[in-house]
Design a protein around this motif. Structure first.
Motif, PDB file in Angstrom:
ATOM      1  N   VAL A  51     -39.769 -28.205 -54.647  1.00 20.58           N
ATOM      2  CA  VAL A  51     -41.209 -28.677 -55.196  1.00 20.58           C
ATOM      3  C   VAL A  51     -41.206 -30.121 -55.765  1.00 20.58           C
ATOM      4  CG1 VAL A  51     -41.544 -26.099 -55.628  1.00 20.58           C
ATOM      5  CG2 VAL A  51     -40.645 -27.688 -57.540  1.00 20.58           C
ATOM      6  N   SER A  52     -40.286 -30.880 -55.960  1.00 21.39           N
ATOM      7  CA  SER A  52     -40.312 -32.168 -56.579  1.00 21.39           C
ATOM      8  C   SER A  52     -39.857 -33.294 -55.813  1.00 21.39           C
ATOM      9  CB  SER A  52     -38.946 -31.989 -57.802  1.00 21.39           C
ATOM     10  OG  SER A  52     -38.820 -30.858 -58.248  1.00 21.39           O
ATOM     11  N   LYS A  53     -40.439 -34.374 -56.112  1.00 18.92           N
ATOM     12  CA  LYS A  53     -40.063 -35.549 -55.258  1.00 18.92           C
ATOM     13  C   LYS A  53     -38.892 -36.263 -56.042  1.00 18.92           C
ATOM     14  CE  LYS A  53     -44.240 -37.857 -56.581  1.00 18.92           C
ATOM     15  NZ  LYS A  53     -45.573 -38.262 -56.097  1.00 18.92           N
ATOM     16  N   GLU A  54     -38.843 -35.838 -57.355  1.00 21.39           N
ATOM     17  CA  GLU A  54     -37.837 -36.849 -58.039  1.00 21.39           C
ATOM     18  C   GLU A  54     -37.289 -35.724 -59.239  1.00 21.39           C
ATOM     19  OE1 GLU A  54     -38.576 -40.332 -59.677  1.00 21.39           O
ATOM     20  OE2 GLU A  54     -36.697 -40.662 -60.395  1.00 21.39           O
ATOM     21  N   ILE A  55     -35.981 -35.676 -59.677  1.00 23.45           N
ATOM     22  CA  ILE A  55     -35.514 -34.838 -60.473  1.00 23.45           C
ATOM     23  C   ILE A  55     -34.781 -35.839 -61.466  1.00 23.45           C
ATOM     24  CG2 ILE A  55     -34.196 -33.005 -61.127  1.00 23.45           C
ATOM     25  CD1 ILE A  55     -34.670 -31.598 -58.731  1.00 23.45           C
ATOM     26  N   THR A  56     -34.919 -35.675 -62.725  1.00 21.60           N
ATOM     27  CA  THR A  56     -34.234 -36.499 -63.795  1.00 21.60           C
ATOM     28  C   THR A  56     -33.360 -35.112 -64.848  1.00 21.60           C
ATOM     29  OG1 THR A  56     -35.854 -38.259 -63.492  1.00 21.60           O
ATOM     30  CG2 THR A  56     -34.256 -38.277 -65.439  1.00 21.60           C
ATOM     31  N   VAL A  57     -32.213 -35.547 -64.895  1.00 18.73           N
ATOM     32  CA  VAL A  57     -31.670 -34.631 -65.854  1.00 18.73           C
ATOM     33  C   VAL A  57     -31.032 -35.339 -67.088  1.00 18.73           C
ATOM     34  CG1 VAL A  57     -29.839 -32.698 -66.198  1.00 18.73           C
ATOM     35  CG2 VAL A  57     -31.019 -33.095 -64.078  1.00 18.73           C
ATOM     36  N   VAL A  58     -31.478 -35.114 -68.279  1.00 16.33           N
ATOM     37  CA  VAL A  58     -30.935 -35.844 -69.394  1.00 16.33           C
ATOM     38  C   VAL A  58     -30.008 -34.812 -70.130  1.00 16.33           C
ATOM     39  CG1 VAL A  58     -31.316 -37.037 -71.586  1.00 16.33           C
ATOM     40  CG2 VAL A  58     -32.594 -37.499 -69.619  1.00 16.33           C
ATOM     41  N   TYR A  84     -49.227 -28.074 -54.687  1.00 22.20           N
ATOM     42  CA  TYR A  84     -48.286 -27.901 -55.575  1.00 22.20           C
ATOM     43  C   TYR A  84     -48.648 -28.215 -57.010  1.00 22.20           C
ATOM     44  CZ  TYR A  84     -45.121 -28.541 -51.636  1.00 22.20           C
ATOM     45  OH  TYR A  84     -44.038 -28.659 -50.379  1.00 22.20           O
ATOM     46  N   ASP A  85     -49.982 -28.159 -57.102  1.00 27.84           N
ATOM     47  CA  ASP A  85     -50.479 -28.255 -58.458  1.00 27.84           C
ATOM     48  C   ASP A  85     -50.217 -27.431 -59.183  1.00 27.84           C
ATOM     49  OD1 ASP A  85     -51.799 -30.629 -57.597  1.00 27.84           O
ATOM     50  OD2 ASP A  85     -53.834 -29.676 -57.349  1.00 27.84           O
ATOM     51  N   ARG A  86     -49.973 -26.093 -58.782  1.00 22.78           N
ATOM     52  CA  ARG A  86     -49.704 -24.787 -59.734  1.00 22.78           C
ATOM     53  C   ARG A  86     -48.751 -24.931 -60.441  1.00 22.78           C
ATOM     54  NH1 ARG A  86     -46.787 -20.946 -55.734  1.00 22.78           N
ATOM     55  NH2 ARG A  86     -46.467 -22.152 -54.079  1.00 22.78           N
ATOM     56  N   PHE A  87     -47.578 -25.836 -60.052  1.00 24.29           N
ATOM     57  CA  PHE A  87     -46.359 -26.221 -60.891  1.00 24.29           C
ATOM     58  C   PHE A  87     -46.451 -27.156 -62.004  1.00 24.29           C
ATOM     59  CE2 PHE A  87     -44.970 -24.949 -56.448  1.00 24.29           C
ATOM     60  CZ  PHE A  87     -44.524 -23.637 -56.845  1.00 24.29           C
ATOM     61  N   VAL A  88     -47.699 -27.736 -62.265  1.00 27.93           N
ATOM     62  CA  VAL A  88     -48.025 -28.371 -63.456  1.00 27.93           C
ATOM     63  C   VAL A  88     -49.158 -27.830 -64.138  1.00 27.93           C
ATOM     64  CG1 VAL A  88     -46.984 -30.655 -62.933  1.00 27.93           C
ATOM     65  CG2 VAL A  88     -49.186 -29.973 -62.150  1.00 27.93           C
ATOM     66  N   THR A  89     -49.458 -26.652 -63.955  1.00 28.81           N
ATOM     67  CA  THR A  89     -50.728 -25.908 -64.518  1.00 28.81           C
ATOM     68  C   THR A  89     -50.186 -24.979 -65.461  1.00 28.81           C
ATOM     69  OG1 THR A  89     -51.896 -26.160 -62.345  1.00 28.81           O
ATOM     70  CG2 THR A  89     -52.763 -24.783 -64.002  1.00 28.81           C
ATOM     71  N   PRO A  90     -50.472 -25.121 -66.768  1.00 27.76           N
ATOM     72  CA  PRO A  90     -49.956 -24.477 -67.956  1.00 27.76           C
ATOM     73  C   PRO A  90     -49.972 -22.695 -67.669  1.00 27.76           C
ATOM     74  CG  PRO A  90     -50.788 -26.179 -68.676  1.00 27.76           C
ATOM     75  CD  PRO A  90     -51.292 -26.173 -67.467  1.00 27.76           C
ATOM     76  N   TRP A  91     -51.216 -22.251 -67.274  1.00 33.23           N
ATOM     77  CA  TRP A  91     -51.296 -20.934 -67.030  1.00 33.23           C
ATOM     78  C   TRP A  91     -50.733 -20.389 -66.074  1.00 33.23           C
ATOM     79  CZ3 TRP A  91     -53.671 -18.459 -63.059  1.00 33.23           C
ATOM     80  CH2 TRP A  91     -54.486 -19.325 -62.279  1.00 33.23           C
ATOM     81  N   GLN A  92     -50.480 -20.981 -65.139  1.00 35.82           N
ATOM     82  CA  GLN A  92     -49.719 -20.417 -63.616  1.00 35.82           C
ATOM     83  C   GLN A  92     -48.333 -20.566 -64.155  1.00 35.82           C
ATOM     84  OE1 GLN A  92     -51.225 -20.351 -60.411  1.00 35.82           O
ATOM     85  NE2 GLN A  92     -52.544 -22.379 -60.218  1.00 35.82           N
ATOM     86  N   ILE A  93     -47.822 -21.278 -64.818  1.00 37.87           N
ATOM     87  CA  ILE A  93     -46.397 -21.420 -65.269  1.00 37.87           C
ATOM     88  C   ILE A  93     -46.114 -20.413 -66.031  1.00 37.87           C
ATOM     89  CG2 ILE A  93     -44.673 -22.804 -66.495  1.00 37.87           C
ATOM     90  CD1 ILE A  93     -45.040 -24.143 -63.865  1.00 37.87           C
ATOM     91  N   ARG A  94     -46.896 -20.049 -67.167  1.00 42.69           N
ATOM     92  CA  ARG A  94     -46.830 -18.962 -68.064  1.00 42.69           C
ATOM     93  C   ARG A  94     -46.712 -17.815 -67.274  1.00 42.69           C
ATOM     94  NH1 ARG A  94     -51.449 -17.893 -72.313  1.00 42.69           N
ATOM     95  NH2 ARG A  94     -52.714 -17.789 -70.481  1.00 42.69           N
ATOM     96  N   SER A  95     -47.663 -17.533 -66.192  1.00 42.52           N
ATOM     97  CA  SER A  95     -47.515 -16.245 -65.489  1.00 42.52           C
ATOM     98  C   SER A  95     -46.133 -16.250 -64.759  1.00 42.52           C
ATOM     99  CB  SER A  95     -48.897 -15.928 -64.612  1.00 42.52           C
ATOM    100  OG  SER A  95     -48.661 -16.455 -63.427  1.00 42.52           O
ATOM    101  N   VAL A 129     -36.213 -32.866 -65.834  1.00 39.30           N
ATOM    102  CA  VAL A 129     -37.595 -33.348 -65.717  1.00 39.30           C
ATOM    103  C   VAL A 129     -37.951 -33.306 -64.196  1.00 39.30           C
ATOM    104  CG1 VAL A 129     -39.172 -35.017 -66.182  1.00 39.30           C
ATOM    105  CG2 VAL A 129     -37.439 -34.672 -67.708  1.00 39.30           C
ATOM    106  N   LEU A 130     -38.745 -32.634 -63.644  1.00 37.64           N
ATOM    107  CA  LEU A 130     -39.151 -32.536 -62.243  1.00 37.64           C
ATOM    108  C   LEU A 130     -40.628 -33.130 -62.028  1.00 37.64           C
ATOM    109  CD1 LEU A 130     -38.793 -28.706 -61.708  1.00 37.64           C
ATOM    110  CD2 LEU A 130     -36.968 -30.228 -61.520  1.00 37.64           C
ATOM    111  N   THR A 131     -40.500 -34.072 -61.223  1.00 32.58           N
ATOM    112  CA  THR A 131     -41.698 -34.619 -60.626  1.00 32.58           C
ATOM    113  C   THR A 131     -42.261 -34.149 -59.498  1.00 32.58           C
ATOM    114  OG1 THR A 131     -40.976 -36.869 -61.663  1.00 32.58           O
ATOM    115  CG2 THR A 131     -42.914 -37.127 -60.274  1.00 32.58           C
ATOM    116  N   ILE A 132     -43.252 -33.187 -59.685  1.00 37.06           N
ATOM    117  CA  ILE A 132     -43.927 -32.485 -58.854  1.00 37.06           C
ATOM    118  C   ILE A 132     -44.343 -32.938 -57.531  1.00 37.06           C
ATOM    119  CG2 ILE A 132     -45.493 -30.568 -58.380  1.00 37.06           C
ATOM    120  CD1 ILE A 132     -43.106 -29.691 -60.069  1.00 37.06           C
ATOM    121  N   LYS A 133     -43.946 -32.573 -56.418  1.00 39.16           N
ATOM    122  CA  LYS A 133     -44.573 -33.073 -54.955  1.00 39.16           C
ATOM    123  C   LYS A 133     -46.136 -33.405 -54.955  1.00 39.16           C
ATOM    124  CE  LYS A 133     -41.022 -31.395 -51.773  1.00 39.16           C
ATOM    125  NZ  LYS A 133     -40.754 -30.754 -50.553  1.00 39.16           N
TER     126      LYS A 133
END
Ligand code: ADP
Length: 642
Positions: free
Chosen positions: A133-140, A187-198, A175-179
């Motif tokens: 689902v990500s085009k870039e991933i950053t891990v700190v 892929y919008d659903r992966f940055v939509t709070p209520w969808q993530i909550r469910s 940190v995922l930068t979503i596609k």
């Protein structure tokens, strides 16, 4: 900054991930949350065992941040973190090595994506699944006890970078930068709070640390609609805990759905199929524990190999103290996956102590009893499912009977199934016993490579004729298991190829047999001499109907066991079962041999060899001298024609 390359195998999996059309892409979230929870577990465990002050269970949390504008999804934990080296080795290599060998080998479905789906399912590729689902991933990440933090970043298959970073305390941010959306997939659903909550509620509800997220709400500004004015609204942010935090095994059974059990299983034990059976059990008493056990629908990868490690996860009051505790499962139930949580175990228990721990032994014993009774219940109430189970794990139960000189045979004998001559389906020993004719003194069994071959064995003809049921054994271990069992319900087991079938004969039959033996005595002696060193005896038989000859064994080792033992690694010195050549007393071959013997006693020598070779072939054993066999057959044809 120079890019580091992924290990070749990891790169391939990454490629598959990035291009995946896997329909359950959302599983990446439960994988990342589960990693976060593990990282917290590790730090908590460390704080307890090393008595580190200043760390309290209440402070742990997993935080999710959805940023719709920046199109990022962040999963943060305050767990143990990773050092620079750990970042490189943990995220640069796929955890489960060998997974690709398996995938590209036999059994993998055709097509690259089918392959990917299988990998996602079978190995739950964890962290990497975020690339779906990500085009870039950053891990700190900052490891506990270290001053510095490190940042790992990657856009996928062309490698990753690692550089120094800043983080206030130990823990990890992913940190995922979503596609961007594509024609096929939003892929919008992966940055939509209520969808993530469910998604969190659905897949990660049982995680024992709070998963928190800031949720935006709207409310009416108080008093704004006074005096009939248009109401005004304002937004405010509230931090919500999304999960119930009660571990699944601590919840009331009636409130847990099959889906809850199955999701938990798939996530925790890296399987892509629902389990065949769930056993959720708890005990309060001298030892108290909760256990959540699963029987997989299929043998896990490498199950019947030497490297397979059995075991259950072990928790002490909700803290995981061991990933795989072998002491909790007997070998014959090694297919069971799951976990045990007990308040009676010390946190500091070591591997060595485990074997002697009384509490643990008591738990293991009760679990064994529980698994056994659940299997028995399944066998009687849901035969179809049990047979599926047995197809996969029956072999293990049969090894269990044979193992340790039969120490556990009584426990397992009613759980094993066999095919039989009567019905072309599985039967239990109890079922065969219940319908056994009174005059049948033994449990007969026949051994061969396949059911078909066993069914055609000449040795079974007479017994079938009498209406006796024969167990068909097609696995190498079968006969060994039956030998170790010895008897069932007072009836001893007997191989249909044994010299003496233990049948009762009438006076008339006995008399006839004696007369025939007497009149063929010289012939049989001559044949026995001709086959000296090959067979222990040549004699007449009534067990055959249509076949002229058969090889049987004396007591003890059977011909089938001989085959199995000689195939085992390290079997340099060949073992030989005693062979007896039986000639069908009612077959035309007997008077023919008699005639030939009268005319020319010497020719019987060749015939004896031929008949012996024929019997070997029928038994599935190699002919000792194929060339001699072939020339004899030829000579015989020539003689018949001339
Ligand atoms: P798995 O979790 O099955 O081992 P992953 O690919 O998901 O495989 O993760 C690889 C490893 O990276 C983990 O075993 C763990 O050591 C480390 N790791 C992943 N996420 C975190 C995290 N949030 N905190 C600390 N370590 C982590």
């Amino acid at each position: 900054m120079a890019k580091k390359q992924f290990k070749a195998e990891s790169k391939r999996i990454l490629d598959l991930m990035i291009n995946s059309i896997y329909t359950h892409k959302e599983i990446f979230l439960r994988e990342l949350i589960s990693n976060a929870s593990d990282a917290i577990d590790k730090l908590y465990y460390k704080s307890l065992t090393e008595k580190i002050s200043g760390i309290s269970r209440e402070d742990f949390r997993i935080q999710i941040i959805c940023d719709e504008e920046a199109r990022t999804l962040t999963i943060s934990d305050n767990g143990i973190g990773m050092t620079q080296e750990e970042l490189v080795s943990n995220l640069g290599t796929i955890a489960r090595s060998g997974s690709l060998d398996f995938k590209t080998g036999e059994g993998a479905p055709a097509g690259a994506d089918a392959e990917a789906i299988d990998i996602i399912g079978q190995f739950g590729v964890g962290f990497y699944s975020a690339f779906m689902v990500s085009k870039e991933i950053t891990v700190v990440s900052r490891a506990y006890g270290e001053e510095n933090a490190w940042e790992w970043a990657s856009q996928g298959a062309d490698g990753f970078t690692v550089k120094e970073a800043v983080r206030e305390a130990a823990g990890t941010d992913i940190v995922l930068t979503i596609k961007d959306n594509t024609e096929d997939e939003s892929y919008d659903r992966f940055v939509t709070p209520w969808q993530i909550r469910s998604l969190v509620k659905r897949y990660s509800d049982y995680i024992r640390y709070p998963i928190v997220m800031d949720m935006e709400h709207t409310r009416k500004v108080e008093g704004s609609d006074a005096d009939g004015a248009e109401p005004r609204y304002e937004t405010y942010v509230e931090t919500e805990t999304l999960n119930s935090m009660v571990p699944l095994w601590k919840r009331v059974k009636s409130e847990i759905s099959d889906e809850d059990y199955n999701n938990f299983y798939k996530e925790k034990f890296a399987d892509f199929e629902d389990p065949l059976k769930v056993i959720h059990t708890g005990v309060e008493g001298v030892v108290s524990y909760d256990a959540l056990l699963y029987i997989p629908a299929r043998p896990p990868y490498g199950y019947y190999s030497r490297d397979f490690e059995k075991g259950l996860q072990l928790y002490s009051s909700g803290v995981m103290i061991m990933e795989r505790c072998a002491e909790l499962l007997p070998d014959y139930f090694s297919f069971v996956k799951g976990l045990v949580d007990s308040q009676d175990l010390s946190l500091n228990i070591s591997r060595e102590m485990l074997q002697h721990d009384r509490q643990l032994r008591a738990i293991a014993q009760r679990l064994e009893g529980k698994i056994k009774s659940e299997l028995e219940g399944m066998l009687s109430a849901d035969r179809e499912t049990y047979e599926k189970f047995f197809e996969n794990f029956g072999l293990q139960l049969k090894y269990g009977i044979y193992d340790s000189y039969g120490a556990n045979k009584e426990k397992l004998q009613d759980l094993v199934l066999f095919h039989s001559s009567k019905e072309k389906k599985y039967v239990t020993l109890a079922e065969v016993l219940a319908r056994m004719p009174e005059e049948q003194k033994f449990f007969y069994y026949a051994v061969g490579e396949s059911l078909d071959k066993v069914d055609k064995l000449p040795q079974t003809e007479l017994l079938k004729d009498k209406g006796f049921e024969i167990l068909y054994c097609t696995d190498d271990v079968d006969e060994f298991a039956l030998k170790v069992l010895g008897r069932y319900g007072e009836k001893p087991f007997k191989n249909v190829s044994e010299g003496d079938l233990g049948l009762e004969e009438t006076e008339e039959e006995k008399k006839k047999a004696e007369e025939q033996a007497e009149s063929s005595k010289e012939l049989l002696t001559a044949m026995k001499e001709a086959l000296a060193g090959k067979v222990a005896d040549v004699r007449l038989s009534r067990r055959l109907k249509t076949h002229p000859v058969v090889l049987v064994s004396g007591e003890g080792l059977s011909l089938e066991m001989e085959k199995v033992l000689n195939q085992m690694p390290g079997a340099d010195e060949k073992i030989r079962a005693e062979r007896i050549l039986e000639i069908n007393a009612d077959h035309g071959i007997l008077p023919a041999l008699g005639k030939a013997f009268e005319k020319d006693p010497d020719c019987v020598k060749t015939y004896a060899e031929l008949l012996y070779d024929q019997a070997l072939l029928m038994e599935g054993l190699p002919v000792e001298d194929p060339v001699a066999f072939a020339s004899s057959v030829c000579a015989l044809i020539e003689k018949a024609v001339n």
